[in-house]
Design a protein around this motif. Structure first.
Motif, PDB file in Angstrom:
ATOM      1  N   SER A 154       0.841  -1.179   0.000  1.00  0.00           N
ATOM      2  CA  SER A 154       0.000   0.000   0.000  1.00  0.00           C
ATOM      3  C   SER A 154       0.883   1.237   0.000  1.00  0.00           C
ATOM      4  O   SER A 154       2.101   1.145  -0.152  1.00  0.00           O
ATOM      5  CB  SER A 154      -0.938  -0.006   1.208  1.00  0.00           C
ATOM      6  N   GLU A 160      -6.601  -6.096  -3.348  1.00  0.00           N
ATOM      7  CA  GLU A 160      -5.950  -5.340  -4.427  1.00  0.00           C
ATOM      8  C   GLU A 160      -6.835  -4.190  -4.899  1.00  0.00           C
ATOM      9  O   GLU A 160      -6.370  -3.056  -5.072  1.00  0.00           O
ATOM     10  CB  GLU A 160      -5.670  -6.261  -5.613  1.00  0.00           C
ATOM     11  N   ASN A 214      -7.130  -1.499  -2.251  1.00  0.00           N
ATOM     12  CA  ASN A 214      -5.846  -0.817  -2.096  1.00  0.00           C
ATOM     13  C   ASN A 214      -5.582   0.148  -3.250  1.00  0.00           C
ATOM     14  O   ASN A 214      -5.087   1.268  -3.042  1.00  0.00           O
ATOM     15  CB  ASN A 214      -4.725  -1.857  -2.008  1.00  0.00           C
ATOM     16  N   GLU A 215      -5.905  -0.279  -4.475  1.00  0.00           N
ATOM     17  CA  GLU A 215      -5.702   0.602  -5.639  1.00  0.00           C
ATOM     18  C   GLU A 215      -6.530   1.879  -5.507  1.00  0.00           C
ATOM     19  O   GLU A 215      -6.061   2.976  -5.827  1.00  0.00           O
ATOM     20  CB  GLU A 215      -6.081  -0.156  -6.912  1.00  0.00           C
ATOM     21  N   GLU A 257      -4.980   5.917  -4.636  1.00  0.00           N
ATOM     22  CA  GLU A 257      -5.280   7.060  -5.497  1.00  0.00           C
ATOM     23  C   GLU A 257      -5.979   8.182  -4.736  1.00  0.00           C
ATOM     24  O   GLU A 257      -5.826   9.360  -5.067  1.00  0.00           O
ATOM     25  CB  GLU A 257      -6.153   6.607  -6.670  1.00  0.00           C
TER      26      GLU A 257
END
Length: 352
Positions: free
Chosen positions: A6, A212, A215-216, A220
C-alpha cells in the motif's frame, strides 16, 4: 502469494503470523498490546500468542464483541488501560479481530499520546477485505456509524487465511458483500468470477483480489475526496438499514446483510437516474437476493431510515449523496438522491 504494497505499509498474505513476529522484533517496541474481543480470544488469539511467546513484553486488552462496543466509552476504557500499563509513544498496538476491533483499535492508537504505532490482524472476512485496509479508523456515536475517526495508516496488515475457517457461515456472507461490491464498482470480470465460485469459504486468491481493488482505490484517494467514494456503493441505504436493525431488532442484521439491501436499492436508483440497464439491475438483485435472507422493511420505518441517511457523513449541503453504477464495473460518485427516490428504492427491495 504476493505481498501487496500500500502507500506506506505492506499487506502480508504468506506466513503472515511469522511475518508479524518478525515485524515486532525488528520494531524494538517498548511494550506490545494486543486488542481483541472474547470471540477472537477463543478462536484466534491462541495462534498469535503461541508465536508471540518468544517476546518478553506483551499484554492483552479484551473488549466485548459486537458493534455495540465501538463507542467512545470503550475507547476511554482502553486509553485508561494503556495509561495503567505505562504505555509510552514507543508502544505498539496489535488489533486482532474483526472490523470493530480494527476500526476502534486504530482510532485508539492514532489518538493515544497523539499517536502510537499499530498493525491490523483481521480475523473476519469483512475486516480482511474492507475494514483493515485503507487507514480509516473510527467509532460510532448515537448510532451513527464511524462518525468520529481519523485517517491513520497502520504500519502493516497481516492476513491469515486459516482464521476464516473459524467463522460461521453468516460472518462469511457479511464479508462477501464487500467483495461483491468491489466487482460491481470497478471489475466486472471479478463480479462474474464471484458469481461462479464456491462462496461458502472464499479462496485466499479471491480475498487477495478484493484487497488489491480496495488498495488501488485508496492509494489514489487516501482521504476520500474523489475515487474512494466509489467504495460507498450500497452504504447510504445500507448503513441506515444496519443502524435501524441494531437499534430495534433482537437479532440485528450483519453489516454485509444490510449492505446487500443497500446495493439492491442503490442499483435501482442507478437504473432510474443514470442508466444502469434493466438486465443488469435484475442480475444484481437476483444474485444478492439468492445469497442473503429477505429482511422486512415496513413503510412506517421509512422516516426513521431517511433520518439515518440524512446523518450520513458522505452527504453534501444537507442532501443525501449516493455512489451509483453506470453499469456493472463502472461507478458514478456524488449523485444526489431525493427522499422520494430513496423511499421508492426501498419499495423496490420490498417487492422482490
Amino acid at each position: 502469494m504476493q505481498t501487496i504494497q500500500s502507500d506506506s505499509y505492506p499487506i502480508f498474505f504468506d506466513n503472515s503470523i511469522t511475518q508479524l513476529v518478525n515485524f515486532v522484533k525488528q520494531g524494538n517496541y517498548s511494550r506490545v498490546f494486543i486488542l481483541t474481543d472474547e470471540n477472537t480470544g477463543v478462536h484466534c488469539l491462541p495462534i498469535v500468542k503461541e508465536q508471540l511467546d518468544v517476546l518478553d513484553n506483551f499484554d492483552i486488552i479484551e473488549v466485548n464483541a459486537g458493534e455495540e462496543s465501538k463507542t467512545i466509552d470503550f475507547c476511554i476504557g482502553i486509553w485508561k488501560m494503556l495509561i495503567d500499563f505505562g504505555a509510552d509513544r514507543k508502544a505498539l498496538m496489535i488489533n486482532l479481530g474483526g472490523g470493530v476491533i480494527t476500526d476502534m483499535g486504530g482510532f485508539v492508537a492514532s489518538t493515544y499520546k497523539r499517536g502510537i504505532d499499530f498493525v491490523q490482524v483481521p480475523t473476519t472476512l469483512l475486516s480482511q477485505v474492507d475494514a483493515s485496509v485503507g487507514g480509516k479508523t473510527g467509532v460510532d456515536v448515537d448510532g451513527i456509524k464511524n462518525i468520529i475517526g481519523t485517517f491513520t495508516q497502520p504500519k502493516a496488515v497481516f492476513m491469515h487465511g486459516d482464521f476464516l475457517k473459524t467463522l460461521p457461515a453468516r460472518q462469511i456472507l457479511s464479508g462477501l458483500a464487500e467483495m461483491l461490491k468491489h466487482g460491481l464498482i470497478v471489475d466486472a470480470p471479478y463480479w462474474d468470477q464471484l458469481k461462479t465460485s464456491d462462496l461458502s469459504l472464499p479462496s485466499i486468491e479471491l480475498v487477495h483480489r478484493s484487497v488489491e481493488i480496495k488498495n488501488e482505490v485508496v492509494i489514489e484517494d487516501p482521504h476520500e475526496k474523489g475515487i474512494r467514494k466509489a467504495l460507498n456503493f450500497g452504504h447510504t441505504v445500507g448503513h441506515a438499514v444496519e443502524t435501524y436493525s441494531l437499534m430495534n431488532d433482537k437479532d440485528p442484521l450483519s453489516h454485509g446483510e444490510a449492505i446487500a439491501i443497500g446495493m439492491i436499492c442503490e442499483a435501482w436508483l442507478s437504473n432510474k437516474k443514470i442508466g444502469l440497464s434493466d438486465a443488469e439491475l435484475a442480475e444484481i438483485a437476483e444474485v444478492l437476493n439468492g445469497l442473503y435472507p429477505k429482511y422486512k422493511i415496513k413503510e412506517s420505518t421509512f422516516p426513521t431510515l431517511l433520518e439515518h441517511m440524512l446523518k450520513d457523513k458522505k452527504n453534501q449541503n444537507g442532501q443525501i449523496n449516493c455512489t451509483l453504477l453506470k453499469y456493472i464495473g463502472q461507478y458514478s460518485i456524488d449523485n444526489i438522491c431525493t427522499e422520494t427516490e430513496l423511499c421508492d428504492s426501498l419499495r423496490y427491495y420490498a417487492t422482490l
